[in-house]
Scaffold this active site. Structure first.
Site, PDB file in Angstrom:
ATOM      1  N   ARG A   1       2.985  -5.580   6.231  1.00  0.00           N
ATOM      2  CA  ARG A   1       2.691  -5.337   4.811  1.00  0.00           C
ATOM      3  C   ARG A   1       2.660  -6.599   3.936  1.00  0.00           C
ATOM      4  NH1 ARG A   1       5.894   0.094   3.095  1.00  0.00           N
ATOM      5  NH2 ARG A   1       4.231   0.360   1.618  1.00  0.00           N
TER       6      ARG A   1
ATOM      7  N   CYS B   1       8.779  -4.959   7.000  1.00  0.00           N
ATOM      8  CA  CYS B   1       9.520  -3.738   6.752  1.00  0.00           C
ATOM      9  C   CYS B   1       9.278  -2.809   7.918  1.00  0.00           C
ATOM     10  CB  CYS B   1       9.122  -3.097   5.430  1.00  0.00           C
ATOM     11  SG  CYS B   1       7.670  -2.104   5.542  1.00  0.00           S
TER      12      CYS B   1
ATOM     13  N   LYS C   1       7.287  10.093  -6.866  1.00  0.00           N
ATOM     14  CA  LYS C   1       7.935   8.787  -6.701  1.00  0.00           C
ATOM     15  C   LYS C   1       6.920   7.662  -6.909  1.00  0.00           C
ATOM     16  CE  LYS C   1       8.549   6.813  -2.450  1.00  0.00           C
ATOM     17  NZ  LYS C   1       8.105   5.414  -2.454  1.00  0.00           N
TER      18      LYS C   1
HETATM   19  C1  UD1 Z   1       1.559   2.621  -1.375  1.00  0.00           C
HETATM   20  C2  UD1 Z   1       2.619   3.695  -1.364  1.00  0.00           C
HETATM   21  C3  UD1 Z   1       2.942   4.121   0.068  1.00  0.00           C
HETATM   22  C4  UD1 Z   1       1.670   4.518   0.808  1.00  0.00           C
HETATM   23  C5  UD1 Z   1       0.615   3.426   0.682  1.00  0.00           C
HETATM   24  C6  UD1 Z   1      -0.729   3.816   1.278  1.00  0.00           C
HETATM   25  C7  UD1 Z   1       4.000   3.200  -3.291  1.00  0.00           C
HETATM   26  C8  UD1 Z   1       5.310   2.746  -3.815  1.00  0.00           C
HETATM   27  N1  UD1 Z   1       3.831   3.170  -1.984  1.00  0.00           N
HETATM   28  O1  UD1 Z   1       2.107   1.485  -0.695  1.00  0.00           O
HETATM   29  O2  UD1 Z   1       3.826   5.246  -0.005  1.00  0.00           O
HETATM   30  O3  UD1 Z   1       1.965   4.716   2.175  1.00  0.00           O
HETATM   31  O4  UD1 Z   1       0.393   3.109  -0.707  1.00  0.00           O
HETATM   32  O5  UD1 Z   1      -1.194   4.980   0.700  1.00  0.00           O
HETATM   33  O6  UD1 Z   1       3.130   3.623  -4.030  1.00  0.00           O
HETATM   34  N2  UD1 Z   1      -2.176  -4.793   2.503  1.00  0.00           N
HETATM   35  C9  UD1 Z   1      -2.528  -6.097   2.761  1.00  0.00           C
HETATM   36  N3  UD1 Z   1      -2.428  -7.016   1.739  1.00  0.00           N
HETATM   37  C10 UD1 Z   1      -1.985  -6.676   0.498  1.00  0.00           C
HETATM   38  C11 UD1 Z   1      -1.629  -5.337   0.242  1.00  0.00           C
HETATM   39  C12 UD1 Z   1      -1.733  -4.414   1.263  1.00  0.00           C
HETATM   40  O7  UD1 Z   1      -2.930  -6.434   3.870  1.00  0.00           O
HETATM   41  O8  UD1 Z   1      -1.916  -7.567  -0.374  1.00  0.00           O
HETATM   42  C13 UD1 Z   1      -2.242  -3.803   3.594  1.00  0.00           C
HETATM   43  C14 UD1 Z   1      -0.850  -3.269   3.936  1.00  0.00           C
HETATM   44  O9  UD1 Z   1      -0.188  -4.118   4.847  1.00  0.00           O
HETATM   45  C15 UD1 Z   1      -1.159  -1.924   4.534  1.00  0.00           C
HETATM   46  C16 UD1 Z   1      -2.392  -1.472   3.736  1.00  0.00           C
HETATM   47  O10 UD1 Z   1      -2.928  -2.653   3.149  1.00  0.00           O
HETATM   48  O11 UD1 Z   1      -1.507  -2.064   5.896  1.00  0.00           O
HETATM   49  C17 UD1 Z   1      -2.071  -0.434   2.675  1.00  0.00           C
HETATM   50  O12 UD1 Z   1      -1.190  -0.983   1.728  1.00  0.00           O
HETATM   51  P1  UD1 Z   1      -1.184  -0.551   0.194  1.00  0.00           P
HETATM   52  O13 UD1 Z   1      -2.326   0.385  -0.074  1.00  0.00           O
HETATM   53  O14 UD1 Z   1      -1.082  -1.776  -0.630  1.00  0.00           O
HETATM   54  O15 UD1 Z   1       0.166   0.279   0.120  1.00  0.00           O
HETATM   55  P2  UD1 Z   1       1.400   0.052  -0.839  1.00  0.00           P
HETATM   56  O16 UD1 Z   1       0.938  -0.122  -2.240  1.00  0.00           O
HETATM   57  O17 UD1 Z   1       2.321  -0.943  -0.256  1.00  0.00           O
END
Ligand code: UD1
Length: 422
Positions: free
Chosen positions: A122, A117, A22
């Site tokens: 996030r 969410c 996915k």
């Molecule tokens: C992706 C995956 C999800 C997985 C996650 C971590 C997809 C569709 N989803 O989510 O299944 O659980 O990686 O392996 O691929 N954060 C910030 N600022 C930002 C971006 C992220 O603070 O701009 C924080 C988020 O709130 C979270 C952490 O960083 O606490 C990890 O997020 P991120 O690695 O970006 O995960 P996703 O890409 O959302």
């Protein structure tokens, strides 16, 4: 809303074909915005999130159609809209990933802010800072992110991520493929799905290297072209079924599963007492006897993945002795704990850690799925519980797991999907 009725106490024996990932398939579909294509993807999982992404991309003006059933998609044409509306982004947070490609190709994008969410706040600040470093102007207005590229288009830059965010790495990476000059993403995420995206982008004519090193270098090119690419197998689905063998006992061949994508998960399974071996067809997982409690901490790849935390917690709830699970990636990702406790588990939350005291047995109960991975932890608990469990709100599960009831029943589980008409 559908629900599952599960009778516990059946061991799993047989073979399960692991579907396409996915978390890779969604990004590869978005990459189609960077070219007139066509981009032909195979091994696409047949799940609700992929259907949501199809609606988003179709709404932007792409032609997306099945080539030979839902696992094979052709994506082509050029976006004639630059807006990702609230109703779709609210359904699926990964919609934010259209921002980078739209900005790079159309010079502008308007994407609804994802908002909170179920598993934490996030934010998307790292995505937006990355685009600003590439020269974009960003403003937030009325719940939307409005992004505009400078007159001559995005310009390459050195971007240092304070945290290796998966989504920010992918979004910036896609935007940088068409920027002028070279972009370097330092402290980039190293998840295998990023290497899959880079593999696809390079097949489309991008010039990217360093994707497994933590520093990704992207040399911007004028344009990308169509390509054919197969989505990698879903390492989280594979790890989830391995936990199913751990909790029920038995012997499964997880066809297409790969050790190299998930060493931390396999090490944890083996430490707990589950045997995992790789052969030419996939991973052979076997277990008999009671598991041992272990301590785990979720970390960015190559550490233990947050997306496997809930499933391990269910498995460890019936292990011998205590375990500790520390969640460092998301706040508020322990929503399955009260539900597991209703089935007889003994789990206490202390801040970011959960202490799991192994119990000899769980008992069936009505429980409610709260998010995608948490839903599967309830199914795992139900597979071993005495009596019947009803898992409601399984639409969370349908977002990311293909054919759960079909795959599990073929291996001996007693699981039935009940379609609710209201
Ligand atoms: C992706 C995956 C999800 C997985 C996650 C971590 C997809 C569709 N989803 O989510 O299944 O659980 O990686 O392996 O691929 N954060 C910030 N600022 C930002 C971006 C992220 O603070 O701009 C924080 C988020 O709130 C979270 C952490 O960083 O606490 C990890 O997020 P991120 O690695 O970006 O995960 P996703 O890409 O959302």
């Amino acid at each position: 809303m559908d629900h599952f009725i599960i009778q516990g106490g059946h061991q799993l024996h047989g073979e399960i074909a692991i579907s396409g990932a996915k978390n890779s398939g969604l990004k590869l579909m978005v990459a189609a915005l960077l070219t007139d294509g066509p981009l032909i993807l195979s091994n696409v999982p047949d799940i609700a999130d992929i259907r949501t992404m199809r609606s988003l991309l179709t709404g932007l003006g792409l032609d997306v159609h099945e080539v030979d059933g839902p696992h094979h998609l052709s994506l082509g044409g050029r976006a004639n809209s630059v807006e990702a509306p609230y109703d779709i982004v609210a359904q699926m947070r990964a919609s934010i990933l259209v921002l980078g490609p739209l900005l790079a190709r159309a010079g502008e994008a308007r994407v609804s802010l994802p908002g909170g969410c179920a598993i934490g706040t996030r934010p998307v600040d790292l995505h937006l800072k990355g685009f600003e470093a590439l020269g974009a102007e960003i403003d937030l207005e009325g719940g939307y992110i409005n992004a505009r590229a400078p007159a001559g288009g995005l310009r390459g830059a050195r971007i240092m991520l304070p945290f290796p965010s998966v989504g920010a790495t992918e979004n910036i990476l896609m935007a940088a493929t068409l920027a002028k000059g070279t972009t370097e993403i330092v402290n980039a995420a190293r998840e295998p799905e990023i290497a899959d995206l880079v593999g696809c982008l390079n097949a489309m004519g991008a010039k990217i290297h360093g994707e497994t090193s933590g520093t990704i270098v992207i040399e911007g090119v004028e344009r990308l072209h169509g390509a054919e690419y197969a989505v990698m197998p879903d390492r989280i689905e594979c790890g989830t079924y391995a936990c199913a063998v751990g909790i029920t006992g038995g012997d499964l061949l997880l066809e297409g599963g790969r050790m190299g994508d998930q060493e931390a998960v396999i090490q944890a399974l083996q430490e707990a007492g589950v045997s995992v071996q790789e052969d030419a067809r996939g991973l052979r997982v076997q277990c008999n006897g009671r598991l041992q409690g272990i301590d785990l901490t979720t970390e960015p790849y190559p550490g233990f993945p947050t997306d496997m935390q809930a499933q391990f917690m269910a498995m460890l709830s019936v292990a011998e002795g205590a375990s500790m699970m520390t969640e460092t990636i998301f706040e508020n990702r322990f929503m399955h704990v009260p539900e597991l406790n209703r089935m007889g588990a003994r789990i206490n939350i202390q801040g970011r850690s959960a202490i799991i005291r192994g119990v000899p047995r769980l008992s069936g109960a009505p429980v409610m799925a709260t998010d995608l991975r948490a839903s599967f932890s309830l199914i795992l608990a139900a597979l071993v519980a005495e009596g019947e469990t009803e898992v409601s709100r399984i639409y969370h599960l349908d977002r990311g797991y293909e054919g759960v009831d079909r795959k599990l029943s073929a291996c001996g589980a007693a699981i039935q999907r009940v379609h609710n008409t209201h």
